[in-house]
Design a protein around this motif. Structure first.
Motif, short mmCIF file in Angstrom:
data_model
loop_
_atom_site.label_atom_id
_atom_site.label_comp_id
_atom_site.label_asym_id
_atom_site.label_seq_id
_atom_site.Cartn_x
_atom_site.Cartn_y
_atom_site.Cartn_z
N GLY A 24 0.84 -1.19 0.00
CA GLY A 24 0.00 0.00 0.00
C GLY A 24 0.87 1.24 0.00
N GLY A 25 0.37 2.29 0.65
CA GLY A 25 1.07 3.57 0.62
C GLY A 25 2.48 3.51 1.19
N GLY A 26 2.70 2.63 2.17
CA GLY A 26 4.04 2.52 2.75
C GLY A 26 5.06 2.00 1.75
N GLY A 27 4.64 1.01 0.96
CA GLY A 27 5.53 0.48 -0.07
C GLY A 27 5.77 1.50 -1.18
N ALA A 28 4.70 2.23 -1.55
CA ALA A 28 4.86 3.28 -2.58
C ALA A 28 5.81 4.35 -2.10
CB ALA A 28 3.49 3.87 -2.92
N ALA A 29 5.73 4.69 -0.80
CA ALA A 29 6.64 5.70 -0.23
C ALA A 29 8.09 5.25 -0.38
CB ALA A 29 6.31 5.93 1.25
N ALA A 30 8.35 3.99 -0.05
CA ALA A 30 9.72 3.47 -0.12
C ALA A 30 10.22 3.47 -1.57
CB ALA A 30 9.78 2.07 0.48
N ILE A 31 9.34 3.11 -2.51
CA ILE A 31 9.75 3.11 -3.93
C ILE A 31 10.03 4.53 -4.41
CG2 ILE A 31 8.94 2.67 -6.28
CD1 ILE A 31 7.60 0.15 -5.23
N SER A 32 9.20 5.48 -4.00
CA SER A 32 9.48 6.87 -4.39
C SER A 32 10.86 7.29 -3.90
CB SER A 32 8.42 7.82 -3.79
OG SER A 32 7.18 7.60 -4.41
N GLY A 33 11.16 6.95 -2.65
CA GLY A 33 12.49 7.28 -2.10
C GLY A 33 13.60 6.57 -2.85
N ALA A 34 13.38 5.30 -3.18
CA ALA A 34 14.40 4.52 -3.89
C ALA A 34 14.61 5.07 -5.31
CB ALA A 34 13.98 3.04 -3.95
N MET A 35 13.53 5.52 -5.97
CA MET A 35 13.70 6.14 -7.29
C MET A 35 14.49 7.43 -7.17
SD MET A 35 10.35 5.45 -9.70
CE MET A 35 9.21 6.51 -8.82
N GLY A 36 14.23 8.19 -6.11
CA GLY A 36 15.00 9.42 -5.89
C GLY A 36 16.48 9.12 -5.72
N ALA A 37 16.78 8.12 -4.89
CA ALA A 37 18.17 7.74 -4.66
C ALA A 37 18.82 7.26 -5.96
CB ALA A 37 18.24 6.64 -3.59
N ALA A 38 18.08 6.48 -6.75
CA ALA A 38 18.62 5.96 -8.02
C ALA A 38 18.94 7.11 -8.97
CB ALA A 38 17.62 4.99 -8.66
N LEU A 39 18.09 8.12 -9.01
CA LEU A 39 18.33 9.24 -9.92
C LEU A 39 19.50 10.11 -9.45
CD1 LEU A 39 14.64 10.06 -10.84
CD2 LEU A 39 16.43 9.38 -12.45
N VAL A 40 19.67 10.24 -8.14
CA VAL A 40 20.89 10.91 -7.63
C VAL A 40 22.12 10.14 -8.12
CG1 VAL A 40 22.26 11.34 -5.54
CG2 VAL A 40 19.83 11.98 -5.60
N SER A 41 22.06 8.81 -8.00
CA SER A 41 23.19 7.98 -8.46
C SER A 41 23.43 8.17 -9.95
CB SER A 41 22.90 6.50 -8.18
OG SER A 41 22.77 6.27 -6.80
N MET A 42 22.34 8.22 -10.74
CA MET A 42 22.48 8.37 -12.19
C MET A 42 23.20 9.67 -12.54
SD MET A 42 19.40 8.84 -14.96
CE MET A 42 19.72 9.44 -16.60
N VAL A 43 22.80 10.77 -11.91
CA VAL A 43 23.45 12.05 -12.20
C VAL A 43 24.93 11.98 -11.79
CG1 VAL A 43 23.45 14.54 -11.77
CG2 VAL A 43 21.27 13.31 -11.95
N CYS A 44 25.21 11.38 -10.64
CA CYS A 44 26.62 11.22 -10.22
C CYS A 44 27.39 10.39 -11.25
CB CYS A 44 26.70 10.54 -8.86
SG CYS A 44 26.10 11.57 -7.51
N ASN A 45 26.79 9.27 -11.68
CA ASN A 45 27.47 8.38 -12.64
C ASN A 45 27.73 9.07 -13.97
OD1 ASN A 45 27.96 5.91 -11.27
ND2 ASN A 45 25.77 5.42 -11.35
N LEU A 46 26.87 10.03 -14.33
CA LEU A 46 27.05 10.75 -15.60
C LEU A 46 27.85 12.04 -15.43
CD1 LEU A 46 23.51 10.04 -17.12
CD2 LEU A 46 25.69 9.46 -18.19
N THR A 47 28.38 12.25 -14.23
CA THR A 47 29.23 13.43 -13.98
C THR A 47 30.67 13.00 -13.69
OG1 THR A 47 27.29 14.53 -13.00
CG2 THR A 47 29.47 15.52 -12.59
N ILE A 48 30.79 11.94 -12.88
CA ILE A 48 32.12 11.42 -12.50
C ILE A 48 32.87 10.96 -13.75
CG2 ILE A 48 33.27 9.54 -11.24
CD1 ILE A 48 30.82 9.71 -9.24
N GLY A 49 34.12 11.39 -13.87
CA GLY A 49 34.95 10.99 -15.00
C GLY A 49 34.93 11.97 -16.16
N LYS A 50 34.01 12.96 -16.11
CA LYS A 50 33.95 13.96 -17.18
C LYS A 50 34.94 15.08 -16.85
CE LYS A 50 29.94 12.64 -19.45
NZ LYS A 50 30.02 11.21 -19.12
N PRO A 51 35.89 15.37 -17.77
CA PRO A 51 36.91 16.38 -17.49
C PRO A 51 36.33 17.72 -17.03
CG PRO A 51 37.39 15.24 -19.56
CD PRO A 51 36.06 14.74 -19.09
N LYS A 52 35.19 18.09 -17.62
CA LYS A 52 34.59 19.39 -17.28
C LYS A 52 34.18 19.46 -15.80
CE LYS A 52 30.77 22.22 -19.11
NZ LYS A 52 29.61 22.16 -20.01
N TYR A 53 33.97 18.29 -15.19
CA TYR A 53 33.46 18.27 -13.82
C TYR A 53 34.48 17.72 -12.82
CZ TYR A 53 29.03 19.41 -15.99
OH TYR A 53 28.04 20.05 -16.69
#
Lengths: 211, 211
Positions: A24-53
């Motif tokens: 129910g809502g508790g599981g949806a809450a955890a998934i929303s948080g997990a998607m947020g964490a995953a997208l933070v990771s994605m931005v980090c993964n697409l920044t790390i290693g780039k000379p400009k950054y």
């Protein structure tokens, strides 16, 4: 037992929509948080290693380590929510008892389960609030080409926090130990106040960078 | 091809966190909206057929029919986002051309892909805004025992809308046909303004019912 992370997304949404009370809502809450964490990771993964950054690389490596830990914890929280809910339902389902001692034992079990079912979403709320803070740093320092994903991250995590908050409130409302309940509600208010400000600021930063 | 709904939740989160650009914020937006629609359906399913709620049964049957349609559309939107993004990347990846005609043809393809990549998240935003409205009605009329799920529904759907909005903005910013872009941005602002008010009101209704 297969964990929630092994379930297909469509099947999970079917279960969420069904007349079964969990997930129910508790599981949806955890998934929303997990998607947020995953997208933070994605931005980090697409920044790390780039000379400009290169100047923010060390910072975003530290963010990535934290966001991946939070993602694992929030994925686990999907199942913690189901277990906490089932424990409350199980306690309410115990025989009502024919004497005062049996009645008191049942009440004690219900109250213990309600305390756990308050602490589980409060923990989820804390994890979501941590993701909100990481999203703020990612929006400040991340690769401009994917900065909108940092904005999605902060909104997903904040929605997870607001959602978990409702489950804290609904269980805290039935707890007789008011010192316990009021303490947890005060912890929750502190998380919410800080995250609301950070979320609004981060979303505006992202909008100004893409606008 | 297996659709996004067939992918395990954990594997989807792994992909979201990875350095691959899709799935990204657009997919997360659609999932947030789909979770909101699913939770509206859940509250309806746990209200319909209960004698205490017979007076709202016809209304919530109508809500359920709409929320299940929106859930299917939002689940499909996960893949639409990937396709729209891939089309933009594909157009940018075309040979730059050695004469004006070839250059103009490439530019035209990029611009057409950007228009599609603006309309796809705008459609997602519209669907999320519809879920917000259904969550409001569900919070007003749904079974009190699961009313917190209506509050989670509205926050999930609103996060989906705010997230899709960023993808509309980021693509609209690169469109040369400003009449097209400004028209889509105006549509978006109208959705956002109305949904912000409804979300805040609905969340407060839920809090007052559980508090």
């Amino acid at each position: 037992m297969a964990g929630a992370q092994d379930q297909a997304l469509g099947a999970f949404l079917d279960d969420l929509a069904s007349e079964r009370p969990t997930p129910g809502g508790g599981g949806a809450a955890a998934i929303s948080g997990a998607m947020g964490a995953a997208l933070v990771s994605m931005v980090c993964n697409l920044t790390i290693g780039k000379p400009k950054y290169v100047e923010v690389e060390a910072d975003l490596k530290a963010v990535l380590e934290k966001s991946e830990k939070l993602r694992a914890e929030l994925t686990k929280a999907i199942e913690d929510d189901v277990q906490a809910f089932d424990a409350v339902m199980g306690a309410y389902g115990l025989p009502k008892g024919e004497n005062d001692e049996a009645k008191a034992a049942r009440t004690a079990k219900i109250q213990a389960a309600l305390k756990e079912a308050t602490d589980v979403p409060l923990e989820c709320a804390k994890l979501c609030a941590e993701v909100v803070k990481l999203a703020e740093e990612t929006a400040d320092k991340g690769n401009l080409n994917v900065i909108s994903d940092a904005g999605v991250a902060v909104q997903s995590a904040y929605a997870g926090l607001l959602s978990a908050a409702l489950n804290v409130r609904v269980n805290a409302a039935s707890i007789k130990d008011r010192d316990f309940a009021d303490g947890r509600l005060a912890d929750l208010e502190a998380l919410l106040g800080s995250a609301a400000t950070t979320t609004a600021k981060t979303y505006d930063v992202v909008k100004s960078k893409i606008g």
